[in-house]
Write an enzyme that holds these catalytic residues in place. Structure first.
Site, PDB file in Angstrom:
ATOM      1  N   LYS A  67       0.861  -1.192   0.000  1.00 25.79           N
ATOM      2  CA  LYS A  67       0.000   0.000   0.000  1.00 25.79           C
ATOM      3  C   LYS A  67       0.894   1.237   0.000  1.00 25.79           C
ATOM      4  O   LYS A  67       1.550   1.542   0.996  1.00 25.79           O
ATOM      5  CB  LYS A  67      -0.899   0.033   1.241  1.00 25.79           C
ATOM      6  CG  LYS A  67      -1.956   1.142   1.122  1.00 25.79           C
ATOM      7  CD  LYS A  67      -2.527   1.580   2.438  1.00 25.79           C
ATOM      8  CE  LYS A  67      -1.728   2.649   3.122  1.00 25.79           C
ATOM      9  NZ  LYS A  67      -1.603   3.922   2.377  1.00 25.79           N
ATOM     10  N   GLU A 115      10.620   1.459   9.699  1.00 29.96           N
ATOM     11  CA  GLU A 115      11.572   2.539   9.390  1.00 29.96           C
ATOM     12  C   GLU A 115      10.832   3.833   9.662  1.00 29.96           C
ATOM     13  O   GLU A 115       9.948   4.222   8.892  1.00 29.96           O
ATOM     14  CB  GLU A 115      11.985   2.480   7.917  1.00 29.96           C
ATOM     15  CG  GLU A 115      12.767   1.246   7.533  1.00 29.96           C
ATOM     16  CD  GLU A 115      14.150   1.221   8.143  1.00 29.96           C
ATOM     17  OE1 GLU A 115      14.624   2.259   8.638  1.00 29.96           O
ATOM     18  OE2 GLU A 115      14.755   0.140   8.156  1.00 29.96           O
ATOM     19  N   CYS A 155      13.573  11.493   6.026  1.00 28.09           N
ATOM     20  CA  CYS A 155      13.647  11.011   7.411  1.00 28.09           C
ATOM     21  C   CYS A 155      14.969  11.371   8.067  1.00 28.09           C
ATOM     22  O   CYS A 155      15.025  11.655   9.251  1.00 28.09           O
ATOM     23  CB  CYS A 155      13.432   9.501   7.434  1.00 28.09           C
ATOM     24  SG  CYS A 155      14.540   8.622   6.322  1.00 28.09           S
ATOM     25  N   GLU A 207       9.964  16.066  14.968  1.00 32.72           N
ATOM     26  CA  GLU A 207      10.326  15.960  13.549  1.00 32.72           C
ATOM     27  C   GLU A 207       9.432  16.947  12.792  1.00 32.72           C
ATOM     28  O   GLU A 207       8.218  16.760  12.728  1.00 32.72           O
ATOM     29  CB  GLU A 207      10.083  14.537  13.049  1.00 32.72           C
ATOM     30  CG  GLU A 207      10.509  14.364  11.606  1.00 32.72           C
ATOM     31  CD  GLU A 207      10.212  12.972  11.060  1.00 32.72           C
ATOM     32  OE1 GLU A 207       9.098  12.471  11.259  1.00 32.72           O
ATOM     33  OE2 GLU A 207      11.106  12.405  10.405  1.00 32.72           O
TER      34      GLU A 207
END
Ligand code: NAD
Length: 487
Positions: A183, A259, A293, A390
Site C-alpha cells: 500500500k 523505518e 527522514c 520531527e
C-alpha cells in the site's frame, strides 16, 4: 532532450493492481499538486474485501508459480529483467512521481529511479548466495538450519520517496521468495502501480506483487491486521508505526520492520572544514525541502566558531531556485500539502513566540503551491518542540557547545535515533563518538547516502525496528527452521 513535462496531460494508472491487472476504480481522496495546489486526481480506497482479495491472490500466485521453490537463479533472472525495464521506463516513472510528490523531475530518472533498479539487482543477487546451514552436533545426529520465505509480505510506504521506498521493500521480499501486497501513500500512489505493471511485463508471475491503494486507517489497518500477511514492512512516521504494532498485537503475532521518523543531530567541531560542513548540512535540509527522514535538521556547533558557521549556513540557504517539480530548472521542492506547510509554520511561529530567534526564512513563500522558506532558528531551549519534534520541512535549529561532553548530551535525542552527522578533522574523535552516538547511521564529514547498498539503514530508539537495505534486509525476509535427524 528536456526532462520538463506538461502536468495537465500525463496519463495515470488510477486503480489497484491485483493478479497482474489494473483494476480501475474511482478516486475517493482528493489529490492536489504540491507545486501549484491544483486538484488533479483522486486516490481510491481499498476496502477490507479488496485487501483480502489481494492477499488471497498473492497466496495463490505463490502456490501456482512456486516462486519460493524455484531455482534461485530463476528469481534472479526475473528481477534483473524488471530492473532493466525500470531503467527503460525511468522517464514515465519519474513523471508520475514528480506530479504527485515533491521530488524534482531533474533528480528522478537518473537518481531515485536508477538507484531503485540498482537496488533490485543488488537484492536479487542474494537469492542464490544466502541459504541455510549445517550445524555442529554429536556424531549420531545431523543438524541443519533451513531458510525459508515467509509467504505474503505486507508493505506500506510513505509519500516522500515513493519509488525508492517501494524498492527497499520489494527487492529483498521478492528476491527472498515471498509475494508482496503493497500500500503506497494515498498522496503518491501512481508510480508504485506502474512499478507493478513493469514487474509483470518483465516476467514476474502475476499476483506476486499486488498494489492496494487507500489511506492508513482503513486500507492500511486491513492489510497489517490480515491473518495471511506473514510479515509487515513499514516506512513512515513513528505515530503510524506505533498504531501498526498495536494492530498487529491485537490481530495476531508477526514480525514487523519499522523505518520511522528522525531528528538527526549534526555536531560541528571547530577543527572541521566548516565550508564543507555547511555544504553538507544545508544540502541535506534543502534536498526535498527537508522532507527526508534523515534530514540534517539539528546543528550543534562548537561555540568558538558558531558565528562564522551561522554565516556560512545563511549564505547557502539564500540560493534555492524554487519552482514546479515538473520543470527541469527547479532546484527547490514544495511541501507535500497545505496542511503540512501550515504545521511547519505553526512550529516555527511557536518557537519564535517562546523566545527563539529566526535568523533566516520563517514563513511560507509568496507563490502558488506549498513552498516554505529555508529557515534557521537559534536561541531555543533544548526542550523546545522545534528541537524535539520531527518538523519534516526545511527548518534548521542551531545550538552551541563548549566541549565534547556537552555536544554529545545535546545530540542525544530522548526518542529518535535515526542518523547523525559528525564534522571534525580529529580521527580518534570520529571513532570514539561514532561508538557513543545512539543512531542507526553516522555520517562523518559528509551527510548523504552512498550507492553502497550493502550498508543497512534503520533507526535506534523509536526511529524503528530492523533494517532496510544491506544483507540484513534480505535475511529479514526469510525465516529459519531447525531440523534434527537421528542417524
Ligand atoms: P505516515 O506515517 O503518515 O504514512 C506512511 C504510510 O503509512 C502511508 O502509506 C499511510 O497511508 C500509512 N499509514 C498511516 N497510518 C497507518 C496505520 N494506522 N496503519 C497502516 N498504515 C498507516 O508518514 P508520511 O507522512 O507518509 O511520511 C513521512 C514519515 O515517514 C516521516 O516521519 C519520515 O521520517 C518517515 N520516513 C522514514 C524513513 C526511514 O527510512 N526511516 C524513510 C522515509 C520516510
Amino acid at each position: 532532450m528536456s526532462l520538463s513535462f506538461d502536468p495537465d496531460t500525463l496519463p495515470l494508472p488510477i486503480g489497484h493492481f491485483i493478479g497482474g491487472e489494473l483494476i480501475e476504480v474511482p478516486g475517493e481522496i482528493d489529490m492536489k499538486r504540491p507545486s501549484d495546489g491544483k486538484p488533479y486526481a483522486g486516490c481510491p480506497i481499498a476496502s477490507p474485501a479488496t485487501v483480502d482479495r489481494a492477499v488471497e491472490t498473492a497466496k495463490a500466485a505463490l502456490k501456482t508459480s512456486n516462486w519460493g521453490g524455484l531455482r534461485p537463479r530463476e528469481r534472479v533472472r526475473v528481477m534483473h529483467a524488471w530492473a532493466d525495464l525500470i531503467e527503460a521506463e525511468a522517464e514515465t516513472l519519474a513523471r508520475m512521481e514528480a506530479l504527485s510528490s515533491t521530488r524534482l523531475i531533474s533528480q528522478l530518472a537518473a537518481g531515485d529511479i536508477a538507484v531503485t533498479a540498482e537496488q533490485i539487482r543488488f537484492f536479487a543477487e542474494f537469492a542464490d548466495k544466502e541459504g541455510g546451514d549445517v550445524v555442529p552436533t554429536d556424531d549420531k545426529t545431523f543438524g541443519m538450519i533451513l531458510s525459508e520465505p515467509y509467504g505474503v509480505v505486507g508493505a506500506i510506504t510513505p509519500w516522500n520517496f515513493p519509488v525508492s521506498m517501494a524498492g527497499w521493500k520489494l527487492g529483498p521480499a521478492l528476491a527472498a521468495g515471498n509475494a508482496v501486497v503493497l500500500k503506497p501513500s494515498e498522496m503518491t500512489p501512481f508510480s508504485t502501480v506502474y512499478l507493478a505493471e513493469l514487474a509483470v511485463r518483465a516476467g514476474l508471475p502475476a499476483g506476486l506483487f499486488n498494489v492496494v491503494l487507500g489511506d492508513g486507517l482503513s486500507t492500511g489497518t486491513a492489510l497489517t491486521g490480515h491473518l495471511d500477511i506473514a510479515k509487515v514492512s513499514f516506512t513512515g512516521s513513528t505515530r503510524a508505526g506505533s498504531a501498526i504494532m498495536e494492530n498487529i498485537a491485537r490481530t495476531g503475532i508477526k514480525p514487523v520492520t519499522l523505518e520511522l521518523g528522525g531528528k538527526s543531530p549534526q555536531i560541528v567541531f571547530q577543527d572541521a572544514d566548516l565550508s564543507k560542513a555547511a555544504d553538507a548540512i544545508v544540502g541535506s535540509v534543502l534536498f526535498n525541502a527537508g522532507q527526508a527522514c534523515v534530514a540534517a535538521t539539528r546543528v550543534i556547533v562548537e561555540a568558538s566558531v558558531a558565528g562564522q558557521f551561522t554565516e556560512a549556513l545563511i549564505a547557502r540557504m539564500a540560493d534555492i531556485g524554487p519552482g514546479p517539480t515538473w520543470d527541469e530548472a527547479t532546484r527547490y521542492s514544495p511541501i507535500i500539502s497545505e496542511r503540512q506547510r501550515d504545521r511547519i509554520d505553526a512550529i516555527v511561529a511557536a518557537a519564535i513566540k517562546e523566545g527563539g530567534r529566526c535568523i533566516a526564512g520563517g514563513k511560507p513563500m509568496d507563490r502558488s503551491g506549498y513552498f516554505y522558506e529555508p529557515t534557521l532558528l537559534t536561541d531555543l531551549d533544548p526542550s523546545s518542540p522545534a528541537i524535539l519534534e520531527e518538523i519534516f520541512g526545511p527548518v534548521l535549529t542551531l545550538q552551541t557547545f563548549e566541549d565534547e561532553e556537552e555536544a554529545m548530551a545535546l545530540a542525544d535525542h530522548p526518542t529518535y535515533g535515526l542518523a547523525a552527522g559528525l564534522f571534525t578533522s580529529d580521527l580518534s574523535r570520529t571513532i570514539r563518538l561514532s561508538r557513543q552516538i545512539q543512531a542507526g547511521t553516522v555520517w562523518i564529514n559528509r551527510y548523504s547516502r552512498s550507492r553502497d547498498h550493502i550498508l543497512p539503514t534503520g533507526g535506534y530508539k523509536r526511529s524503528g525496528i530492523g533494517k532496510d537495505l544491506g544483507r540484513e534486509a534480505y535475511l529479514a525476509n526469510r525465516k529459519t527452521k531447525s531440523v534434527l535427524i537421528s542417524l
